[in-house]
Design an enzyme around this catalytic site. Sequence first.
Site, mmCIF file in Angstrom:
data_model
loop_
_atom_site.group_PDB
_atom_site.id
_atom_site.type_symbol
_atom_site.label_atom_id
_atom_site.label_comp_id
_atom_site.label_asym_id
_atom_site.label_seq_id
_atom_site.Cartn_x
_atom_site.Cartn_y
_atom_site.Cartn_z
ATOM 1 N N ASP A 239 9.692 3.852 -0.775
ATOM 2 C CA ASP A 239 8.606 4.456 -0.006
ATOM 3 C C ASP A 239 8.926 4.242 1.465
ATOM 4 O OD1 ASP A 239 6.369 5.239 1.300
ATOM 5 O OD2 ASP A 239 4.954 4.043 0.118
ATOM 6 N N LYS B 176 4.171 10.581 7.736
ATOM 7 C CA LYS B 176 4.011 10.010 9.079
ATOM 8 C C LYS B 176 5.018 10.584 10.088
ATOM 9 C CE LYS B 176 1.762 5.705 7.625
ATOM 10 N NZ LYS B 176 0.430 5.501 8.150
ATOM 11 N N TYR C 64 0.866 -1.185 0.000
ATOM 12 C CA TYR C 64 0.000 0.000 0.000
ATOM 13 C C TYR C 64 0.899 1.230 0.000
ATOM 14 C CZ TYR C 64 -3.345 3.541 1.457
ATOM 15 O OH TYR C 64 -4.120 4.674 1.497
HETATM 16 C C1 LIG Z 1 4.045 2.677 2.947
HETATM 17 C C2 LIG Z 1 2.991 3.729 2.851
HETATM 18 N N1 LIG Z 1 3.041 4.642 1.858
HETATM 19 C C3 LIG Z 1 2.120 5.623 1.738
HETATM 20 C C4 LIG Z 1 1.079 5.713 2.633
HETATM 21 C C5 LIG Z 1 0.058 6.795 2.500
HETATM 22 O O1 LIG Z 1 0.253 7.749 3.475
HETATM 23 P P1 LIG Z 1 -0.950 8.737 3.899
HETATM 24 O O2 LIG Z 1 -1.932 7.919 4.645
HETATM 25 O O3 LIG Z 1 -0.250 9.782 4.729
HETATM 26 O O4 LIG Z 1 -1.501 9.300 2.644
HETATM 27 C C6 LIG Z 1 0.975 4.797 3.689
HETATM 28 C C7 LIG Z 1 -0.111 4.875 4.673
HETATM 29 O O5 LIG Z 1 -0.240 4.097 5.566
HETATM 30 C C8 LIG Z 1 1.957 3.775 3.799
HETATM 31 O O6 LIG Z 1 1.886 2.852 4.771
#
Ligand SMILES: Cc1ncc(COP(=O)(O)O)c(C=O)c1O
Length: 465
Positions: free
Chosen positions: A274, A302, A172
């Site tokens: 990521d 985060k 995700y």
């Molecule tokens: C690995 C990863 N990338 C991107 C995101 C998306 O982040 P956001 O919820 O701040 O849009 C998340 C969200 O949990 C994530 O776990």
Amino acid sequence: MTVETELTATNASHIDRGRIKELTDRELQKLADRTPKSSERYQRAVKVMPGGVPSSFQENKPWPVYIDRGEGSRVWDVDGNEYADFHNGFGVCVIGHANPAVGAAVKARVDDGTHFAAPTDGSIVVAEELVKRFNLPQWRFTNSGTESTMDAVHLSRGATGRDMILKIEGSYHGHHDAVMVSVYPDLEDLGDRDDPRSVVYGEGYPKALTDLTRAVPFNDADALASVLDKIGDQVAGLIMEPAMMNINIIPPKEGYLERVRELCTQHGVKLIFDEVKTGATIGYGGATQRFGVQPDLITLAKAVCGGYPGGAIGMTDEIAELVSSGRVHQYGTFNGNPLVMAASEATLTEVLVGDAYTKLEDTNEKLKAACAEVVEKYGLPAYTEGMGAKGCVIFSAERINEYRDYLSKVDGELALLGWLYHMNHGIFMTPGVEEEWTLSVAHSDDDVERYLNAFETFARDVTGG
Ligand SMILES: Cc1ncc(COP(=O)(O)O)c(C=O)c1O
């Protein structure tokens, strides 16, 4: 994140299903009985928000637990129940709740104005700090992880003149089009390892996306090599979590990331790490520093913004030129917002400094080792995994190395029952089968002890030990 992956009876372990069902019903009722005011909030909220929550990831059974406040390692719900918080806002609050240093920085900023849509000193300081930590020379800011990964995808396309994106099965990366493919597909929809099918995740995302985003299995460089041999000249970027953190925690196998780096370079594909979950949580320089493999782009959000809604993208000088020349558009009214920058600056230069990461790692190791003892003592089909501030008990008798293992080996019913026991024994935990705990600098031996008591009570009850 909480998703509807059906990890249930198909992956039944040796633990008695009747007993799991009986305890699940009992604990669910107990949670309902302990949270009547959350129920009231829920009845009110569903009238004005779908599912009664601001984001679907906050939905839960029997209803979401509505939180009143937090301080340090603890949170209190609207019924006054106190919890040691191992959820930590989906891995955001590594600084602990209501951190005084971050609070002071934000309060000072409030008195000087909170938004100008013009650069302030804070953005320069934070960008300089990210350069030091993540070894990429140029940074831009965003408002979330979703925006960070969206911009990274655009940048990889701009840099290569290609359209296709590769991602990892079962990962995700936020909810924009390019990455809402093969997020949590069913086992039968996955296809061959070296020619995987793509599946859109949910409605509202066009099927045509599956032509533009393809997925490969994690920890399998040969499968990636085979896919790149076939379509490498069409691929702009590979986006991946260096350690997977949305299907419990799956670390990279020895040598895997190095091979991925080589293959991307060989095929002219931009490598995007990521680090929305790993950055600022698993070490000073996130996964990039921890595993020693350098990507072309890094996405953050985060924990780096200390509880405020922000994100960042790191890039090479070559990619940064695409932005500065205006060839790839990277925009946002709130990018680099002074409040978020004040929180981020305090987080990165005052709180997550010195021996903060050593302490997080030590507490994590202690918790993991003690959970492993409980697993052993009661013969649970499970093992522990984790690094830095992140850890989990994975309810599979065998190690899992990728999403296909996760789907076929994890006992989802057992994991959900474990979550209920935590919630009913004063541990606020991420809902769902696939999440992990996140520690904060405020977590103490007391918090660890409380977690272990809850986990051991669960293990004893479910095994009849
Ligand atoms: C690995 C990863 N990338 C991107 C995101 C998306 O982040 P956001 O919820 O701040 O849009 C998340 C969200 O949990 C994530 O776990």
